[in-house]
Scaffold this motif. Sequence first.
Motif, PDB file in Angstrom:
ATOM      1  N   ILE A   8     -16.611  24.995  30.821  1.00  0.00           N
ATOM      2  CA  ILE A   8     -16.179  26.280  30.289  1.00  0.00           C
ATOM      3  C   ILE A   8     -16.129  27.317  31.407  1.00  0.00           C
ATOM      4  CG2 ILE A   8     -18.531  26.953  29.615  1.00  0.00           C
ATOM      5  CD1 ILE A   8     -17.270  28.484  27.243  1.00  0.00           C
TER       6      ILE A   8
ATOM      7  N   VAL B 192     -10.809  34.914  23.986  1.00  0.00           N
ATOM      8  CA  VAL B 192     -11.024  33.468  23.971  1.00  0.00           C
ATOM      9  C   VAL B 192      -9.669  32.804  24.196  1.00  0.00           C
ATOM     10  CG1 VAL B 192     -11.802  31.486  22.620  1.00  0.00           C
ATOM     11  CG2 VAL B 192     -13.005  33.686  22.436  1.00  0.00           C
TER      12      VAL B 192
ATOM     13  N   THR C 118      -6.518  30.473  24.351  1.00  0.00           N
ATOM     14  CA  THR C 118      -5.801  29.364  23.724  1.00  0.00           C
ATOM     15  C   THR C 118      -5.224  28.442  24.790  1.00  0.00           C
ATOM     16  OG1 THR C 118      -3.825  30.778  23.652  1.00  0.00           O
ATOM     17  CG2 THR C 118      -5.192  30.689  21.678  1.00  0.00           C
TER      18      THR C 118
ATOM     19  N   SER D 293      -3.878  23.829  28.085  1.00  0.00           N
ATOM     20  CA  SER D 293      -4.442  24.177  26.777  1.00  0.00           C
ATOM     21  C   SER D 293      -5.951  23.988  26.764  1.00  0.00           C
ATOM     22  CB  SER D 293      -3.807  23.317  25.683  1.00  0.00           C
ATOM     23  OG  SER D 293      -2.417  23.562  25.590  1.00  0.00           O
ATOM     24  N   THR D 294      -6.611  24.780  25.947  1.00  0.00           N
ATOM     25  CA  THR D 294      -8.053  24.640  25.767  1.00  0.00           C
ATOM     26  C   THR D 294      -8.342  23.721  24.583  1.00  0.00           C
ATOM     27  OG1 THR D 294      -8.040  26.642  24.423  1.00  0.00           O
ATOM     28  CG2 THR D 294      -8.592  26.894  26.751  1.00  0.00           C
TER      29      THR D 294
ATOM     30  N   TRP E 297     -13.543  23.631  20.199  1.00  0.00           N
ATOM     31  CA  TRP E 297     -14.449  24.491  20.977  1.00  0.00           C
ATOM     32  C   TRP E 297     -13.966  25.942  20.922  1.00  0.00           C
ATOM     33  CZ3 TRP E 297     -16.145  22.914  26.622  1.00  0.00           C
ATOM     34  CH2 TRP E 297     -17.275  23.656  26.990  1.00  0.00           C
ATOM     35  N   THR E 298     -12.656  26.134  21.067  1.00  0.00           N
ATOM     36  CA  THR E 298     -12.082  27.475  21.003  1.00  0.00           C
ATOM     37  C   THR E 298     -12.368  28.134  19.662  1.00  0.00           C
ATOM     38  OG1 THR E 298     -10.331  26.919  22.577  1.00  0.00           O
ATOM     39  CG2 THR E 298      -9.910  28.776  21.093  1.00  0.00           C
ATOM     40  N   GLU E 299     -12.222  27.382  18.584  1.00  0.00           N
ATOM     41  CA  GLU E 299     -12.473  27.944  17.259  1.00  0.00           C
ATOM     42  C   GLU E 299     -13.938  28.320  17.077  1.00  0.00           C
ATOM     43  OE1 GLU E 299     -10.207  28.895  15.043  1.00  0.00           O
ATOM     44  OE2 GLU E 299      -8.800  28.329  16.628  1.00  0.00           O
TER      45      GLU E 299
ATOM     46  N   ARG F 119      -7.888  35.947  20.360  1.00  0.00           N
ATOM     47  CA  ARG F 119      -7.444  34.599  20.744  1.00  0.00           C
ATOM     48  C   ARG F 119      -6.093  34.747  21.448  1.00  0.00           C
ATOM     49  NH1 ARG F 119      -7.345  32.903  16.086  1.00  0.00           N
ATOM     50  NH2 ARG F 119      -9.111  31.496  15.765  1.00  0.00           N
TER      51      ARG F 119
ATOM     52  N   SER G  69     -10.824  30.777  35.859  1.00  0.00           N
ATOM     53  CA  SER G  69     -10.414  29.962  34.712  1.00  0.00           C
ATOM     54  C   SER G  69      -9.363  28.922  35.073  1.00  0.00           C
ATOM     55  CB  SER G  69      -9.895  30.858  33.580  1.00  0.00           C
ATOM     56  OG  SER G  69     -10.955  31.587  32.992  1.00  0.00           O
TER      57      SER G  69
ATOM     58  N   ALA H 212     -12.883  24.965  27.742  1.00  0.00           N
ATOM     59  CA  ALA H 212     -12.739  26.225  27.017  1.00  0.00           C
ATOM     60  C   ALA H 212     -12.883  27.367  28.004  1.00  0.00           C
ATOM     61  CB  ALA H 212     -13.777  26.342  25.902  1.00  0.00           C
TER      62      ALA H 212
ATOM     63  N   ALA I 290     -13.672  31.789  27.879  1.00  0.00           N
ATOM     64  CA  ALA I 290     -13.936  33.019  27.126  1.00  0.00           C
ATOM     65  C   ALA I 290     -14.352  34.093  28.120  1.00  0.00           C
ATOM     66  CB  ALA I 290     -15.041  32.798  26.095  1.00  0.00           C
TER      67      ALA I 290
END
Length: 221
Positions: free
Chosen positions: A48, A67, A69, A79-80, A84-86, A97, A129, A144, A146
Amino acid sequence: MTILVATGLERERHLLAGPDLEIIAGGGDHERLEVRLEQLGAGKSGLISIGIAGGLAPDLVVGQWVVATAVLDRPHSISTDVAWTERLVAALPGATRAPLLGSNEMIVERTHKAALHRATGAAAVDMESHIAARVAQRLGLPFAAARVVCDPAHRSLPRAAQVGMRPDGGMDIAAVLRSLLADPRQLPALIRTGWEAEKAFRALLRGHRLLGRGLAGPDLG
């Protein structure tokens, strides 16, 4: 199982410290960060990118969570992990998001931020990131990202704030003071930047507590 964590500053690393986490502070050295994440990624249950970021979307305020996407590593988009993103969105009040943009350089001018938002649609930008996303993709790890907005889209960073990060992620106070002595007119902007950074760091700490052990990652809940 352990989650591998990519962040920028030593202060972020300390705020995020906890069991089942191995945290690397990039310090703006993207090549070193990529090597370290590659070395430490084997056997981890996920990766992460978490910490502070610069706002690109004009409606985001200091302390607000974004967070990802997807992470834009131009020209690619990575893509993440959806689940985990949710979990991150559900745990972080007021989180947006949206895509995140990765950059090897600090984005400091408000006009540059606006241009990047128009060109990419990303809500925020940081310097780790895209590196973390790239490594996670190569290693096949759930990924992920954030980030907490530290400097909003309408704000340009003073020169003194730009020189304040050492390659190890620590703070270079001497460089900040030299810049300030060279141009004392920066002082009001530097004070405002410091206040906004403190607000972002507090949001980061609160978010860490809300996410709990393992930052809501795979196998750790």
